[in-house]
Scaffold this active site. Structure first.
Site, PDB file in Angstrom:
ATOM      1  CB  CYS A 110      -9.489   1.094  58.025  1.00 47.66           C
ATOM      2  SG  CYS A 110      -8.487  -0.010  57.938  1.00 47.66           S
ATOM      3  CD  GLU A 146      -7.237  -0.423  48.205  1.00 42.62           C
ATOM      4  OE1 GLU A 146      -8.355  -0.563  48.062  1.00 42.62           O
ATOM      5  OE2 GLU A 146      -6.391  -0.321  49.273  1.00 42.62           O
ATOM      6  CB  SER A 199      -6.336   2.973  50.286  1.00 42.09           C
ATOM      7  OG  SER A 199      -7.013   3.154  51.561  1.00 42.09           O
TER       8      SER A 199
END
Length: 556
Positions: free
Chosen positions: A192, A444, A470
């Site tokens: 990510c 998360e 997160s």
């Protein structure tokens, strides 16, 4: 003497050599170092889908460099895919599984060194924990960051999709726009793309000296990532010759360096949890208060998502982690005498890096003109978190909030309330029983926080939890509350409507209920029933430590 001589030398090891011959060893190979290649390749997630190519190049480079590679697999969990589901309970657990599996394979086969290749969030700390436990020459190869998605001229990341859900439910976008974001936010392989957990931990590992300079910010699909994997194998073979081991690098000073870089780049709250765990495996006395001490001195100098503008490939173009480290070093905020896997110090590694960031970019600011004067990961304490908790305070307009508690016993219940627009400005959302023991697994909370941001409440409410956040989360969020609810922490005693103060300036998180009332509630509190009695989650819940200690499972 090579460690692998235990399986390659002597008449009595003839059967062992017979097995090795069957996997490609010849007569002249039994005196060479054996290097394990811990390959996290998986088609589960874009973070790891490109790893096998890197592993094959590292394998070939190992042979050319005069060692014998032995490749083995380790697992991964996709946080992005399991997010918001029961499956997310396995995410932090996978860190321990990865560490255990690498340690098991390397020690069982008497390997002389290990090159670990990972991509998704828990791959990095899992590999580092194993390296520290074994203390054999080791290097980490990061799979690389994903390039940004594009839509209507804007950069997208996976967090864009989570936020689009909240935007849709509040009527800010159409379903067609949501689907367009979904289709465009993840354009290919890689982790990510913002300074989320994977990129934060890869930056920390580079700072610790256990991966090569610049390797933590390279794009997964670029050729230089392959070249970095090949060079990593050569450096590891050299480290075996020089007997450079992880514990030579993993010192209190090097962990302080890693914390400083995490602060400077605006990294993930998960770095606190993971660095504590790695330090514990290294025998380094690192505690949660060290993060607050360093935060007070180190500014945020990188304008990176989730709270900033740019993505990690932009940081790479601007000079990467070496440029960030050089600025910190010149400001006296980094220890330059720490060793790296290349056998040189941080000072030596950075000697040719410019003392100022490039003028033609806005990703890295000069140390004298920071984005924030202090680090963004604050350690709060108070009667709601006597062992401490972690608040991400960069980019927030409301560093102090006192409001009524909206209490939820799970992430799902909270998300349902948010999507039904039952959360009001000024609320303090409490999600409990999501800690290491209570979850179990410390999920998360990206789905709730993204939905809040999507509805325009990101700077108008606070969210506190004994779970995690997160790396893509931003807003006034407080996680890792310890002690957690399931072991009797005061977060378990909060009632709907209780006033809670979250004060990032005073580093305070306080339940505004007097001790007499709390004592009364404590006598009435009943420990929640264990959610998982068998399987890996049951085992994890029985073994795991407090989040303030890194949520580790191999505590003495």
């Amino acid at each position: 003497m090579l460690r692998s001589s235990a399986i390659t030398q002597g008449i009595q090891r003839s059967p062992n050599r017979a097995m090795l011959r069957a996997v490609g060893f010849n007569d002249n190979d039994f005196n060479k170092p054996i290097i394990g290649i811990a390959n996290g390749y998986s088609t589960i997630t874009p973070c790891n889908v490109g790893l096998n190519n890197l592993a094959l190049h590292a394998e070939a480079s190992t042979k050319v460099s005069g060692a014998m590679p032995q490749m083995f697999g380790t697992i991964t969990v996709s946080d992005g895919i399991s997010m918001g589901t029961e499956g997310m309970k396995y995410s932090l657990v996978s860190r321990e599984v990865i560490a255990d599996s690498i340690e098991t394979a390397c020690n069982a086969q008497s390997m002389d060194g290990v090159l670990a290749i990972g991509g998704c969030d828990k791959n990095m700390p899992g590999a580092m924990i194993a390296m520290a436990r074994m203390n054999i020459p080791a290097i980490f190869v990061y799979g690389g960051t994903i390039k940004p998605g594009k839509l209507d001229g804007c950069d997208l990341t996976v967090v864009s999709a989570f936020e689009a859900v909240g935007q849709l439910t509040s009527g800010k976008i159409t379903e067609d726009k949501l689907i367009a974001v979904e289709k465009n936010c993840i354009p290919g392989a890689g982790s990510c793309g913002g300074m989320f957990t994977a990129n934060t931990m890869s930056a920390a590992i580079e700072t610790l000296g256990l991966s090569l300079p610049y390797s933590s910010t390279m794009a997964a699909e670029d050729k230089e990532k392959i070249e970095s994997a090949e060079r990593s194998a050569k450096v590891l073979v050299d480290a075996i010759e020089k007997n450079i081991r992880p514990l030579d690098l993993l010192t209190k000073k090097s962990f302080e360096n890693a914390i400083a870089v995490v602060m400077a780049v605006g990294g993930s709250t998960n770095a606190v949890l993971h660095l504590l765990a790695i330090a514990r495996s290294s025998g380094v006395d690192l505690c949660i208060d060290d993060f607050e001490r360093i935060r007070q001195k180190v500014p945020v100098i990188c304008d990176l998502k989730p709270s900033g503008k740019y993505v990690t490939v932009d940081l790479h173009k601007a000079g990467g982690i070496p440029q960030v480290m050089k600025l910190l070093l010149d400001a006296g905020l980094l220890h330059g005498d720490c060793l790296t896997i290349e056998g040189i110090t941080i000072d030596e590694s950075l000697k040719n890096i410019p003392s100022e960031p490039p003028a033609n970019q806005n990703v890295i600011s000069p140390i004298t003109k920071p984005i924030y004067k202090k680090g963004h990961l604050a350690i709060l304490k108070g009667n709601l978190a006597t062992e401490g908790c972690v608040a991400k305070i960069s980019g927030i307009r409301t560093p102090v909030l006192k409001g009524p508690a909206k209490v939820f016993e799970s992430e799902e219940d909270c998300l349902d309330a948010i999507l039904k627009e039952q959360i009001q400005e000024g609320d303090v959302i409490v999600i409990r029983n999501e800690g290491p023991v209570g979850g179990p697994g410390m999920r998360e909370m990206l789905a709730p926080t993204s939905a809040i941001v999507g509805q325009g409440l990101g700077d108008k409410v606070a969210l506190i939890t004994d779970g995690r956040f997160s790396g893509g989360t931003y807003g006034l969020v407080v996680g890792h509350i310890a002690p957690e609810a399931s072991v009797g922490g005061n977060i378990a005693l909060v009632k709907e409507g209780d006033m809670i103060t979250v004060d990032a300036h005073k580093k305070l998180i306080q339940l505004e209920v007097d001790e007499k009332e709390l004592s009364k509630r404590r006598t009435l509190w009943e420990k929640p029933e264990v959610k998982y009695k068998t399987g890996i989650l049951g085992k994890y819940a029985r073994l795991v430590s407090s989040s303030s200690k890194g949520a580790v499972t191999d505590q003495p």
